[in-house]
Structures are given as C-alpha cells and as structure tokens.
Scaffold this active site. Structure first.
Site, PDB file in Angstrom:
ATOM      1  N   LYS B 100      35.193  48.571  42.966  1.00 26.78           N
ATOM      2  CA  LYS B 100      35.374  47.801  41.964  1.00 26.78           C
ATOM      3  C   LYS B 100      33.994  46.797  41.819  1.00 26.78           C
ATOM      4  CE  LYS B 100      37.706  44.407  39.183  1.00 26.78           C
ATOM      5  NZ  LYS B 100      38.728  43.337  38.961  1.00 26.78           N
ATOM      6  N   GLY B 161      41.602  35.466  34.456  1.00 26.53           N
ATOM      7  CA  GLY B 161      42.700  34.575  34.838  1.00 26.53           C
ATOM      8  C   GLY B 161      43.165  33.581  33.772  1.00 26.53           C
ATOM      9  N   ALA B 187      41.115  42.359  33.242  1.00 25.78           N
ATOM     10  CA  ALA B 187      40.960  40.874  33.108  1.00 25.78           C
ATOM     11  C   ALA B 187      41.762  40.324  31.696  1.00 25.78           C
ATOM     12  CB  ALA B 187      39.833  40.152  33.352  1.00 25.78           C
ATOM     13  N   GLY B 188      42.156  39.329  31.807  1.00 22.42           N
ATOM     14  CA  GLY B 188      42.627  38.340  30.796  1.00 22.42           C
ATOM     15  C   GLY B 188      44.084  38.526  30.164  1.00 22.42           C
ATOM     16  N   ASN B 209      45.744  40.858  37.601  1.00 19.89           N
ATOM     17  CA  ASN B 209      46.187  40.425  38.697  1.00 19.89           C
ATOM     18  C   ASN B 209      46.936  38.939  38.261  1.00 19.89           C
ATOM     19  OD1 ASN B 209      46.561  39.033  41.222  1.00 19.89           O
ATOM     20  ND2 ASN B 209      44.564  39.533  41.910  1.00 19.89           N
ATOM     21  N   THR B 210      46.392  37.879  37.876  1.00 23.36           N
ATOM     22  CA  THR B 210      46.907  36.729  37.599  1.00 23.36           C
ATOM     23  C   THR B 210      47.998  36.812  36.624  1.00 23.36           C
ATOM     24  OG1 THR B 210      44.700  35.903  37.821  1.00 23.36           O
ATOM     25  CG2 THR B 210      46.436  34.232  36.938  1.00 23.36           C
TER      26      THR B 210
END
Lengths: 66, 258
Positions: B100, B161, B187-188, B209-210
């Site tokens: 990635k 994040g 993301a986001g 992830n977050t």
C-alpha cells in the site's frame, strides 16, 4: 567493532555476520528484514554477510498501522 | 445476485472491507474485530525492531495469516525514496508483492503527495510490486496512477484519522466512472454510513483503521462496517432509483373510495 543498529551504537566481535548479530540483539529471526548501509540483505545471505566496522543497520518488523 | 470477488494482481477479495492494525488499545480486541468481520486483508506498518523488547508478542501472533492477506504500507514516508525503500523491506518478509503505497505531504494534514506517489509508483511497478496507491480524491491523479500501473487506486474519503466520511462523493463518482482498475476508498471513514456511501457509489472496497480501532467498542464497529460494506455493495448492484423533486405515490391512484 562498532556498528550502528536502528540508530543505536553496538559493540560486536569483528567478523560477526548478520545471522550471528540477530541473537546478540535478542532477535529470534522471525518476520524481520535487514538493511546494511541502505542495501537489503536477503535472508538467504544473513549467514554469509560479514559486517564491517561502522556499518549502519536497519532491522525492521511489522507493527500495527493503517 | 452478483457476488463476484474484487480482483487485482493475483489477489481476490470476497469480503471488500480492509482493516488496519494500528491504534488498537488491545490486540485481543483487534483479533475479535477481524474475526467478526471475516476480513481477508489487513494493513501493517514497517518499523524498526524495538531492540531489547523482542520477547513481546508480535502483531502477527494476533492475525490469522491463513485467512488474512498482509498488506504492508509505506506510512510515515514523506519522500518517494523512503517509500520505495520501505516497500523493498516489506517484500523481504516474504508474504507477498503487495504494497500500500502512501507518500504523504506533511504531518499536519497527512494528505498524499501525488507527485511523489507517482514517482515511487513508477519504480515499484518496474520492480513487479502489486501497488495499491493511496491518493487524494482527484479524478485526474487517480487516472494518472492507473496509467502508470497501479493495481488499485485508493482515493481518500477525507484525511487520515479525521472520521469526516466521504467529503467529495462527486469526485469519487467521477473516479469510479473512469476507472479501469479497482478503486478502494481509503481513509476518513468514521461510521457505518460512510462505508455504505462509498460502496453505494460503486467503490470496489473500503479500507479503514481509526474508525474501527478507536471506536468505543471496536469489534462492534467492525461488524457494523462489514454490514455497511455488504449493504452498500448490494444497493449499488441492485441499482437505485433516480432522485426526483416531487412525490410519486406508491399506492394506486385509481379506486380510492369517495
């Protein structure tokens, strides 16, 4: 002889190979990758690659990330 | 019902949710989150071995690598050279040729540096990596990355994040309409509806992830994300109705009692 491993100075016997260094650092040789002076040393060459004074090593592993 | 897997390189994902392994307060919780979602791919970062603390349990002890493909990232790289170096190290682990690719512009925004990303991509493609390229939600850049050999293009929903969701669905839609390779929104993502929106637009998958790791109950949020991912995919395949300005009765207009 002196080496720099992950930014830390280490004193090891001259003639130490990559394979011999790993247990000295407490690394059991699991999922790691090794660079000497920014060149990757493949696992197959850990036993034959003799380190030299002032070599700079990076030893990396996998950690949590996104 | 079309349940064709997402294919890229030599990989195949029937589960289109990809989760990160960072920021979990407890790796047991991460393991549970992975188990309840049935994910088939998880990202990891490459960092220096912590000298002197090598008897700690490692991340891999908590990932069922028979079922989950490891996707190493180049997170933390701000130059093409560092990203390429990290990718080469990652390949040494002997898991796969997957990377990635993320080359970031600065620590405050963590936004991708598209020029440096393209530069690194060219080198990695020449070295036969299967590159999943993280980028901004810019349709022009997405196409450029595809043209240069990215196996997957991964536009952000919003900055890493932030949990702001899909800030520019129009752009994501344009990227999707013009794409010749899988597009994974990365993301986001903050909650299930964000995942669903990305999938309803036709994204090939969603990576986060977050949004899961820092939820109060990560395993429950992971399950919610997996359901949203599947739900959004089905809605996309089913083909939604057009939006209209005025109402249209669902019940017959004839035969109403007088």
């Amino acid at each position: 002889m002196k080496l720099k491993v992950n930014g830390e100075e280490r004193e090891v016997p001259s003639g130490t190979t990559v394979a011999a260094l790993l247990p000295m650092l407490g690394i059991d040789g699991g999922r790691i990758a090794v660079e000497v002076n920014t060149e990757i040393v493949p696992k197959s060459e850990h036993g034959s690659r003799v380190l030299r004074e002032d070599d700079q090593l990076e030893i990396v592993t996998m950690v949590g990330g996104g | 019902m079309d349940t064709a897997p997402l294919r890229f390189g030599k990989y195949e994902l029937t589960n289109r949710l990809i989760l990160g392994t960072g920021k979990y307060a407890d790796l047991e919780v991460m393991r549970e989150a992975f188990a309840v979602t049935g994910i088939q791919m998880a990202t990891v970062a490459i960092r220096r071995v912590n000298l002197g603390q090598t008897d700690e349990p490692t991340l891999l002890d908590y990932i069922d690598t028979d079922r989950i493909t490891i996707l190493p990232n180049t997170a933390g790289c701000y130059t093409a050279a560092d990203a390429v170096r990290t990718a080469r190290l990652a390949r040494e682990f002997g898991f796969s040729d997957l990377i990635k690719l993320e080359v970031l512009a600065d620590e405050k925004t963590l936004l991708p540096d598209p020029v440096a990303t393209l530069e690194a991509l060219r080198i990695l493609v020449a070295e036969d990596f299967t590159v999943m390229a993280y980028t901004s939600d810019d349709p022009v850049m997405a196409k450029r990355l595809e043209d240069e050999g990215a196996a997957v293009v991964m536009p952000l929903g919003s900055p890493i994040g932030t949990g702001q969701g899909i800030l520019n669905p129009q752009n994501i839609q344009i990227i999707l309409e013009r794409a010749g390779v899988p597009i994974i929104v990365d993301a986001g993502v903050g909650t299930a509806s964000d995942t669903s929106i990305a999938m309803e637009l036709g994204a090939g998958g969603v990576l986060m992830n977050t949004g899961v790791a820092l939820a109060k109950d990560p395993a429950m949020m992971a399950r919610a994300m997996a359901l949203a991912c599947e739900s959004g995919r089905l809605a996309y395949l089913a083909g939604r109705i057009e939006k209209r300005r005025y109402a249209r009765a669902s019940s017959p207009v004839n035969g109403v009692i007088e």
